[in-house]
Design a protein around this motif. Structure first.
Motif: not given
Length: 291
Positions: A195-207, A209-213, A252-262
């Motif tokens: 998605d070009p509207a979002l910043p992209h950099n090296d970060r944990m894949p969403l899957v 994040v979901w597995q950790l949750l 960690l809360v901020a990280l997962v909240l960000l990914r959920a909002v995205e």
């Protein structure tokens, strides 16, 4: 032996904890914007749009119920998390199932809306609808009720829709299959990452994040050890164990909240793309009957 040899303590960094609080507060206005979209005219489907044409082949699952319900559930999870965070309390693990639900449901919306090809969207929708029928069958069976006839009727309706579409092969041989949460979240992650509207950099894949949750939601030790802070260790040096105080970190809360909002942002952006006449695809003009 020293406590450090066992690494029982993993204390929080105060500066990073303050940063976590500041980051999640910055996301609250975005949550308000997403809620306004879900509750307003943004969700209307225009005649001749991609979603309007999809409805011709969705029978009882028309009107966006599959993805609309998922996006609403994701929004509800975000609002619940926000309410808790604004109250100034941070439960050890109780928030993580809420974030997991937010990501899962937003990912389902993305999974159903993202393919450009109508046949692929329809096959995914039929699979999710069939999976719901099977899940309801199991639920009714747990209540001592025989729901076999209703389930079979729903599956027959899906085959009728396949027959009406005419481009998905033999309707009698069609076997809709649901998708696992892993597949749905992985598919959504690919869409979010492009998605070009979002910043992209090296970060944990969403899957991941979901597995950790998921691990934290089910109190899996590996997930708790990975994610939570550990302090005040009382060590039993004889058997190399310790009693520790575990706390959740704001970072960690901020990280997962960000990914959920995205994820919900992308799902709603896709809904906007599919629901407007001016973004209709060439296939829509060919398939639309005006009914």
């Amino acid at each position: 032996m020293s406590v450090d040899a066992f690494d029982f303590n993993k204390p929080p960094d105060e500066e990073r904890e303050r940063l976590g609080i500041a980051l999640w507060a910055q996301m609250f206005p975005t949550i308000d914007e997403l809620r306004a979209k879900l509750d307003g005219p943004y969700m209307l489907v225009q005649p001749g749009s991609t979603l309007d044409v999809d409805d011709q082949f969705l029978g009882r699952w028309r009107a966006g119920g599959l993805q609309g319900g998922a996006m609403a559930a994701s929004m509800d999870a975000l609002l619940t998390a926000r309410m808790i965070l604004e109250a100034g309390t941070l439960p050890i693990t109780a928030l993580y199932p809420v974030f997991r639900a937010a990501i899962e449901n937003a990912s389902l919306g993305i999974y159903l809306l993202s393919p450009d090809a109508r046949d692929e969207r329809l096959v995914r929708a039929y699979g999710i609808a069939a999976d719901e029928a099977h899940k309801q069958f199991e639920f009714q069976k747990s209540l001592g009720q025989d729901w076999t006839e209703s389930r079979d009727q729903l599956l027959a309706e899906i085959r009728d829709l396949v027959r009406a579409r005419g481009t998905l092969g033999d309707a009698e041989a069609f076997r809709p299959t649901g998708s696992s949460h892993t597949r749905i979240v992985t598919s959504a992650d690919r869409v979010i990452s492009s998605d070009p509207a979002l910043p992209h950099n090296d970060r944990m894949p969403l899957v991941a994040v979901w597995q950790l949750l998921s691990g934290m939601s089910h109190a899996k030790q590996w997930a708790l050890v990975t994610a939570l802070h550990r302090t005040e260790a009382i060590v039993n040096e004889a058997d190399q164990t310790a009693q520790v105080r575990m706390t959740s970190g704001t970072e960690l809360v901020a990280l997962v909240l960000l990914r959920a909002v995205e994820a919900l942002e992308v799902a709603l952006r896709l809904h906007g793309k599919r629901s407007k006449t001016w973004t209709a695809l060439p296939e829509d003009t060919a398939d639309w009957t005006g009914q």
